[in-house]
Design a protein around this motif. Structure first.
Motif, PDB file in Angstrom:
ATOM      1  N   THR A  30    -106.450  30.886  70.826  1.00  0.00           N
ATOM      2  CA  THR A  30    -106.045  32.184  70.288  1.00  0.00           C
ATOM      3  C   THR A  30    -105.897  32.129  68.776  1.00  0.00           C
ATOM      4  O   THR A  30    -106.367  33.022  68.064  1.00  0.00           O
ATOM      5  CB  THR A  30    -104.718  32.636  70.926  1.00  0.00           C
ATOM      6  OG1 THR A  30    -104.905  32.737  72.330  1.00  0.00           O
ATOM      7  CG2 THR A  30    -104.270  33.970  70.376  1.00  0.00           C
ATOM      8  N   MET A  31    -105.263  31.084  68.274  1.00  0.00           N
ATOM      9  CA  MET A  31    -105.097  30.952  66.827  1.00  0.00           C
ATOM     10  C   MET A  31    -106.438  30.785  66.129  1.00  0.00           C
ATOM     11  O   MET A  31    -106.668  31.341  65.051  1.00  0.00           O
ATOM     12  CB  MET A  31    -104.167  29.783  66.508  1.00  0.00           C
ATOM     13  CG  MET A  31    -102.732  30.032  66.902  1.00  0.00           C
ATOM     14  SD  MET A  31    -101.674  28.626  66.610  1.00  0.00           S
ATOM     15  CE  MET A  31    -101.689  28.554  64.842  1.00  0.00           C
TER      16      MET A  31
ATOM     17  N   LEU B 298    -109.435  31.859  67.204  1.00  0.00           N
ATOM     18  CA  LEU B 298    -110.168  33.121  67.243  1.00  0.00           C
ATOM     19  C   LEU B 298    -109.560  34.171  66.308  1.00  0.00           C
ATOM     20  O   LEU B 298    -110.283  34.954  65.702  1.00  0.00           O
ATOM     21  CB  LEU B 298    -110.220  33.667  68.671  1.00  0.00           C
ATOM     22  CG  LEU B 298    -111.072  32.856  69.652  1.00  0.00           C
ATOM     23  CD1 LEU B 298    -110.956  33.437  71.049  1.00  0.00           C
ATOM     24  CD2 LEU B 298    -112.513  32.804  69.209  1.00  0.00           C
ATOM     25  N   ASN B 299    -108.247  34.172  66.200  1.00  0.00           N
ATOM     26  CA  ASN B 299    -107.593  35.146  65.325  1.00  0.00           C
ATOM     27  C   ASN B 299    -107.860  34.878  63.856  1.00  0.00           C
ATOM     28  O   ASN B 299    -107.748  35.790  63.040  1.00  0.00           O
ATOM     29  CB  ASN B 299    -106.089  35.178  65.566  1.00  0.00           C
ATOM     30  CG  ASN B 299    -105.739  35.922  66.821  1.00  0.00           C
ATOM     31  OD1 ASN B 299    -106.503  36.743  67.290  1.00  0.00           O
ATOM     32  ND2 ASN B 299    -104.579  35.616  67.374  1.00  0.00           N
ATOM     33  N   SER B 300    -108.185  33.660  63.510  1.00  0.00           N
ATOM     34  CA  SER B 300    -108.479  33.383  62.112  1.00  0.00           C
ATOM     35  C   SER B 300    -109.826  33.979  61.684  1.00  0.00           C
ATOM     36  O   SER B 300    -110.078  34.142  60.499  1.00  0.00           O
ATOM     37  CB  SER B 300    -108.469  31.872  61.855  1.00  0.00           C
ATOM     38  OG  SER B 300    -109.507  31.254  62.572  1.00  0.00           O
ATOM     39  N   TYR B 301    -110.674  34.329  62.661  1.00  0.00           N
ATOM     40  CA  TYR B 301    -111.974  34.913  62.354  1.00  0.00           C
ATOM     41  C   TYR B 301    -112.075  36.395  62.706  1.00  0.00           C
ATOM     42  O   TYR B 301    -113.076  37.028  62.415  1.00  0.00           O
ATOM     43  CB  TYR B 301    -113.092  34.166  63.099  1.00  0.00           C
ATOM     44  CG  TYR B 301    -113.216  32.732  62.672  1.00  0.00           C
ATOM     45  CD1 TYR B 301    -113.736  32.408  61.428  1.00  0.00           C
ATOM     46  CD2 TYR B 301    -112.820  31.702  63.512  1.00  0.00           C
ATOM     47  CE1 TYR B 301    -113.846  31.093  61.020  1.00  0.00           C
ATOM     48  CE2 TYR B 301    -112.941  30.386  63.116  1.00  0.00           C
ATOM     49  CZ  TYR B 301    -113.447  30.090  61.884  1.00  0.00           C
ATOM     50  OH  TYR B 301    -113.562  28.788  61.479  1.00  0.00           O
ATOM     51  N   GLU B 302    -111.068  36.971  63.339  1.00  0.00           N
ATOM     52  CA  GLU B 302    -111.105  38.363  63.791  1.00  0.00           C
ATOM     53  C   GLU B 302    -110.256  39.252  62.894  1.00  0.00           C
ATOM     54  O   GLU B 302    -109.465  38.778  62.090  1.00  0.00           O
ATOM     55  CB  GLU B 302    -110.602  38.470  65.235  1.00  0.00           C
ATOM     56  CG  GLU B 302    -111.488  37.783  66.244  1.00  0.00           C
ATOM     57  CD  GLU B 302    -112.840  38.414  66.409  1.00  0.00           C
ATOM     58  OE1 GLU B 302    -112.957  39.643  66.275  1.00  0.00           O
ATOM     59  OE2 GLU B 302    -113.805  37.681  66.663  1.00  0.00           O
TER      60      GLU B 302
ATOM     61  N   ILE C 282    -107.009  43.190  66.326  1.00  0.00           N
ATOM     62  CA  ILE C 282    -107.430  42.646  67.620  1.00  0.00           C
ATOM     63  C   ILE C 282    -106.476  41.554  68.110  1.00  0.00           C
ATOM     64  O   ILE C 282    -106.518  41.171  69.259  1.00  0.00           O
ATOM     65  CB  ILE C 282    -108.875  42.097  67.532  1.00  0.00           C
ATOM     66  CG1 ILE C 282    -109.813  43.206  67.109  1.00  0.00           C
ATOM     67  CG2 ILE C 282    -109.329  41.505  68.850  1.00  0.00           C
ATOM     68  CD1 ILE C 282    -111.236  42.760  66.895  1.00  0.00           C
ATOM     69  N   GLU C 283    -105.593  41.073  67.268  1.00  0.00           N
ATOM     70  CA  GLU C 283    -104.738  39.940  67.633  1.00  0.00           C
ATOM     71  C   GLU C 283    -103.808  40.277  68.798  1.00  0.00           C
ATOM     72  O   GLU C 283    -103.434  41.436  68.991  1.00  0.00           O
ATOM     73  CB  GLU C 283    -103.918  39.490  66.432  1.00  0.00           C
ATOM     74  CG  GLU C 283    -102.841  40.450  66.013  1.00  0.00           C
ATOM     75  CD  GLU C 283    -102.070  39.938  64.820  1.00  0.00           C
ATOM     76  OE1 GLU C 283    -101.016  40.526  64.556  1.00  0.00           O
ATOM     77  OE2 GLU C 283    -102.519  38.997  64.165  1.00  0.00           O
TER      78      GLU C 283
ATOM     79  N   GLU D  73     -95.055  38.804  70.954  1.00  0.00           N
ATOM     80  CA  GLU D  73     -94.212  38.478  72.100  1.00  0.00           C
ATOM     81  C   GLU D  73     -94.975  37.647  73.130  1.00  0.00           C
ATOM     82  O   GLU D  73     -94.423  36.730  73.733  1.00  0.00           O
ATOM     83  CB  GLU D  73     -93.669  39.750  72.769  1.00  0.00           C
ATOM     84  CG  GLU D  73     -92.698  40.527  71.915  1.00  0.00           C
ATOM     85  CD  GLU D  73     -93.382  41.455  70.926  1.00  0.00           C
ATOM     86  OE1 GLU D  73     -94.609  41.677  71.041  1.00  0.00           O
ATOM     87  OE2 GLU D  73     -92.689  41.949  70.024  1.00  0.00           O
ATOM     88  N   LEU D  74     -96.239  37.964  73.330  1.00  0.00           N
ATOM     89  CA  LEU D  74     -97.052  37.205  74.278  1.00  0.00           C
ATOM     90  C   LEU D  74     -97.257  35.775  73.792  1.00  0.00           C
ATOM     91  O   LEU D  74     -97.127  34.821  74.564  1.00  0.00           O
ATOM     92  CB  LEU D  74     -98.410  37.891  74.484  1.00  0.00           C
ATOM     93  CG  LEU D  74     -99.375  37.215  75.439  1.00  0.00           C
ATOM     94  CD1 LEU D  74     -98.782  37.158  76.840  1.00  0.00           C
ATOM     95  CD2 LEU D  74    -100.704  37.928  75.451  1.00  0.00           C
TER      96      LEU D  74
END
Length: 85
Positions: free
Chosen positions: A31-32, A34-38, A42-43, A47-48
């Motif tokens: 997740t971390m 993918l979030n660095s490129y999105e 979209i993150e 809380e999740l």
């Protein structure tokens, strides 16, 4: 590393807490990454991510406690056997 993962899932000494912690860590890491490129919109929710993080921490802590408790019980049983002889 791959041999360790195979041994962990092969059975025997593997704890379900260890497997859950490993999978949770993988989910957080992916997740971390993918979030660095999105885009920011979209993150996943914070809380999740915090919930998965807490599950991983609890599983790792439970595994550590279980390991120390079981080694202490093993030592007590070996002391009892030597006293009986």
């Amino acid at each position: 590393m791959i041999k360790f993962i195979k041994d962990m899932f092969a059975g025997g000494d593997t704890s379900i807490k260890r497997v859950i912690a490993f999978l949770g860590f993988l989910f957080i890491a992916v997740t971390m990454l993918l979030n660095s490129y999105e885009h920011k919109d979209i993150e996943p929710s914070a809380e999740l991510v915090d919930a998965v993080k807490m599950i991983v921490i609890i599983c790792i802590g439970g595994n550590v406690v279980e390991k120390f408790v079981s080694s202490k019980k093993t030592e007590e049983k070996s002391e009892e056997k030597t006293e009986e002889q």
